[in-house]
Design a protein around this motif. Structure first.
Motif, mmCIF file in Angstrom:
data_model
loop_
_atom_site.group_PDB
_atom_site.id
_atom_site.type_symbol
_atom_site.label_atom_id
_atom_site.label_comp_id
_atom_site.label_asym_id
_atom_site.label_seq_id
_atom_site.Cartn_x
_atom_site.Cartn_y
_atom_site.Cartn_z
ATOM 1 N N TRP A 1 0.848 -1.194 0.000
ATOM 2 C CA TRP A 1 0.000 0.000 0.000
ATOM 3 C C TRP A 1 0.885 1.246 0.000
ATOM 4 C CZ3 TRP A 1 -0.191 3.177 4.555
ATOM 5 C CH2 TRP A 1 0.456 2.636 5.680
ATOM 6 N N ALA A 2 0.315 2.342 -0.494
ATOM 7 C CA ALA A 2 1.069 3.587 -0.666
ATOM 8 C C ALA A 2 0.881 4.517 0.531
ATOM 9 C CB ALA A 2 0.629 4.290 -1.941
ATOM 10 N N ASP A 3 1.944 5.271 0.827
ATOM 11 C CA ASP A 3 1.905 6.267 1.906
ATOM 12 C C ASP A 3 2.933 7.349 1.579
ATOM 13 O OD1 ASP A 3 1.163 7.500 4.223
ATOM 14 O OD2 ASP A 3 2.021 6.013 5.578
ATOM 15 N N PHE A 4 2.851 8.477 2.308
ATOM 16 C CA PHE A 4 3.808 9.581 2.151
ATOM 17 C C PHE A 4 3.944 9.988 0.682
ATOM 18 C CE2 PHE A 4 5.287 7.399 6.052
ATOM 19 C CZ PHE A 4 5.112 8.452 6.943
ATOM 20 N N SER A 5 2.831 10.401 0.109
ATOM 21 C CA SER A 5 2.809 10.723 -1.311
ATOM 22 C C SER A 5 3.530 12.029 -1.619
ATOM 23 C CB SER A 5 1.364 10.829 -1.798
ATOM 24 O OG SER A 5 0.676 11.859 -1.088
ATOM 25 N N GLY A 6 3.937 12.162 -2.881
ATOM 26 C CA GLY A 6 4.484 13.398 -3.409
ATOM 27 C C GLY A 6 3.865 13.662 -4.770
ATOM 28 N N LEU A 7 3.851 14.940 -5.191
ATOM 29 C CA LEU A 7 3.226 15.316 -6.457
ATOM 30 C C LEU A 7 4.075 16.383 -7.125
ATOM 31 C CD1 LEU A 7 0.713 15.090 -8.335
ATOM 32 C CD2 LEU A 7 -0.330 16.908 -6.964
ATOM 33 N N GLY A 8 4.402 16.189 -8.403
ATOM 34 C CA GLY A 8 5.215 17.153 -9.124
ATOM 35 C C GLY A 8 4.872 17.150 -10.600
ATOM 36 N N MET A 9 5.571 17.986 -11.354
ATOM 37 C CA MET A 9 5.292 18.107 -12.782
ATOM 38 C C MET A 9 6.546 18.597 -13.493
ATOM 39 S SD MET A 9 3.193 21.695 -12.929
ATOM 40 C CE MET A 9 4.043 23.228 -12.467
ATOM 41 N N ASP A 10 6.563 18.422 -14.813
ATOM 42 C CA ASP A 10 7.562 19.098 -15.634
ATOM 43 C C ASP A 10 6.848 20.154 -16.471
ATOM 44 O OD1 ASP A 10 6.420 17.771 -17.831
ATOM 45 O OD2 ASP A 10 7.900 16.164 -17.781
ATOM 46 N N VAL A 11 7.567 20.786 -17.374
ATOM 47 C CA VAL A 11 6.995 21.908 -18.109
ATOM 48 C C VAL A 11 5.873 21.476 -19.044
ATOM 49 C CG1 VAL A 11 7.472 23.712 -19.811
ATOM 50 C CG2 VAL A 11 9.103 23.273 -17.958
ATOM 51 N N SER A 12 6.074 20.415 -19.809
ATOM 52 C CA SER A 12 5.128 20.147 -20.896
ATOM 53 C C SER A 12 4.563 18.738 -20.955
ATOM 54 C CB SER A 12 5.811 20.434 -22.239
ATOM 55 O OG SER A 12 6.977 19.624 -22.391
ATOM 56 N N ASP A 13 5.191 17.762 -20.334
ATOM 57 C CA ASP A 13 4.846 16.377 -20.648
ATOM 58 C C ASP A 13 4.106 15.605 -19.573
ATOM 59 O OD1 ASP A 13 6.072 16.545 -23.172
ATOM 60 O OD2 ASP A 13 8.041 16.144 -22.285
ATOM 61 N N ALA A 14 4.500 15.723 -18.305
ATOM 62 C CA ALA A 14 4.066 14.721 -17.336
ATOM 63 C C ALA A 14 3.760 15.295 -15.959
ATOM 64 C CB ALA A 14 5.139 13.631 -17.205
ATOM 65 N N ILE A 15 2.926 14.533 -15.251
ATOM 66 C CA ILE A 15 2.677 14.693 -13.822
ATOM 67 C C ILE A 15 3.324 13.498 -13.127
ATOM 68 C CG2 ILE A 15 0.922 14.682 -12.013
ATOM 69 C CD1 ILE A 15 0.970 17.282 -13.556
ATOM 70 N N TYR A 16 3.984 13.754 -12.007
ATOM 71 C CA TYR A 16 4.723 12.716 -11.296
ATOM 72 C C TYR A 16 4.134 12.503 -9.908
ATOM 73 C CZ TYR A 16 8.118 13.763 -14.963
ATOM 74 O OH TYR A 16 8.722 13.975 -16.181
ATOM 75 N N ILE A 17 3.847 11.249 -9.580
ATOM 76 C CA ILE A 17 3.400 10.846 -8.248
ATOM 77 C C ILE A 17 4.501 9.999 -7.614
ATOM 78 C CG2 ILE A 17 1.715 9.477 -6.950
ATOM 79 C CD1 ILE A 17 -0.282 10.023 -9.221
ATOM 80 N N THR A 18 4.805 10.268 -6.368
ATOM 81 C CA THR A 18 5.747 9.422 -5.632
ATOM 82 C C THR A 18 5.075 8.914 -4.363
ATOM 83 O OG1 THR A 18 6.711 11.246 -4.344
ATOM 84 C CG2 THR A 18 7.708 10.744 -6.488
ATOM 85 N N SER A 19 5.530 7.776 -3.891
ATOM 86 C CA SER A 19 5.033 7.248 -2.617
ATOM 87 C C SER A 19 6.016 6.227 -2.079
ATOM 88 C CB SER A 19 3.649 6.606 -2.782
ATOM 89 O OG SER A 19 3.700 5.510 -3.673
ATOM 90 N N ASN A 20 5.931 6.019 -0.779
ATOM 91 C CA ASN A 20 6.614 4.892 -0.153
ATOM 92 C C ASN A 20 5.641 3.732 -0.095
ATOM 93 O OD1 ASN A 20 8.903 6.405 0.216
ATOM 94 N ND2 ASN A 20 8.500 6.864 2.375
#
Length: 266
Positions: A208-227
């Protein structure tokens, strides 16, 4: 070391209109009300004392305690810049600890999230909507435990993006709940998605996921991180990055993901 890229299955969106969802019943007398904050350098004893007491104060300052300078900020000193700020009551205490407050500012609106609620304000403090995260994501039928809010504003595309995690430990379900606004105005509608966080690409795990993170770059993608943790325990397994295509997310199209997994600090 890590594994990836791992490709995930397609997931369709659901369109929501926040104006049609049940808003959170709160004390309208405090929401959006201005709170004037004096200029107190944070490194002084007075500034430290003020910041420590700020969360306990609910009433506006007296007029002689307020800063009245409203001049433009370019080239101004810290003291002069203090007069440009505006503060107002946001989401009140929801009784969830930790509250995990997060905020993102767009051109004319602000989106605020805590561990159990989402709100949008105009920059003058006018409340556009406030509701529980469970209500906001209710068309997705997520598990009842929704937590770890994140929010960003994509200035390149005029979109707000919200992320929560939802899980059911007994049923061994874990999801990323992600929402993308249709425009820079949170009242113009959202696309929402429920992404299976137990999958590494398309491979099933018991994590299961915890401690999420959320980011992006300029034009292409959204990034999700988790432990990632093993269900029924708090035993850390590895960190994961999930990458989503911006164009698909922002248009409400069916999306797939790319995962990178097995990242450890070893």
């Amino acid at each position: 070391d890590f594994r990836g890229p791992l490709l995930g299955p397609p997931v369709t969106s659901i369109e929501i209109d926040v104006k049609k969802l049940q808003e959170l019943k709160i004390d309208d007398s405090i929401i959006g009300q201005p709170i004037s904050i004096p200029y107190l350098p944070s490194k002084t004893r007075e500034g430290i004392d003020y910041l420590e007491k700020l969360s306990e104060r609910r009433k506006p300052l007296l007029p002689d305690q307020m800063i009245s300078d409203q001049s433009e900020g370019v080239g101004k000193s810290d003291e002069e810049l203090a007069g440009l700020s505006i503060s107002f009551q946001g989401i009140p205490s929801m009784g969830v600890q930790p509250a995990d407050p997060v905020i993102a500012a767009g051109q004319s609106h602000i989106v605020v999230c805590v561990n159990s609620a989402i709100a949008a304000f105009q920059k003058n403090g006018t409340l556009d909507f406030m509701m529980t995260a469970s209500t906001f994501f209710s068309p997705l039928s997520p598990p009842s435990r929704i937590f770890d809010p994140r929010v960003i504003y994509d200035d390149y595309n005029s979109r707000f993006v919200i992320l929560f995690i939802a899980d059911d430990q007994a049923a061994q379900k874990s999801y990323y709940l992600i929402a993308a606004s249709k425009t820079g105005n949170p009242l113009d509608g959202w696309w929402i998605y429920k992404l299976d966080a137990t999958l590494d690409g398309s491979l099933a795990t018991n994590n299961w996921a915890d401690f999420s993170g959320l980011g992006m770059d300029v034009s292409d993608a959204i990034y999700i991180t988790s432990n990632q943790y093993t269900f029924g325990t708090t035993a850390f397994d590895y960190a994961k990055i999930r990458i989503l295509n911006k164009a698909a997310l922002y248009s409400g199209s069916s999306i797939t993901w790319t995962d990178f997994v097995d990242m450890r600090n070893e």
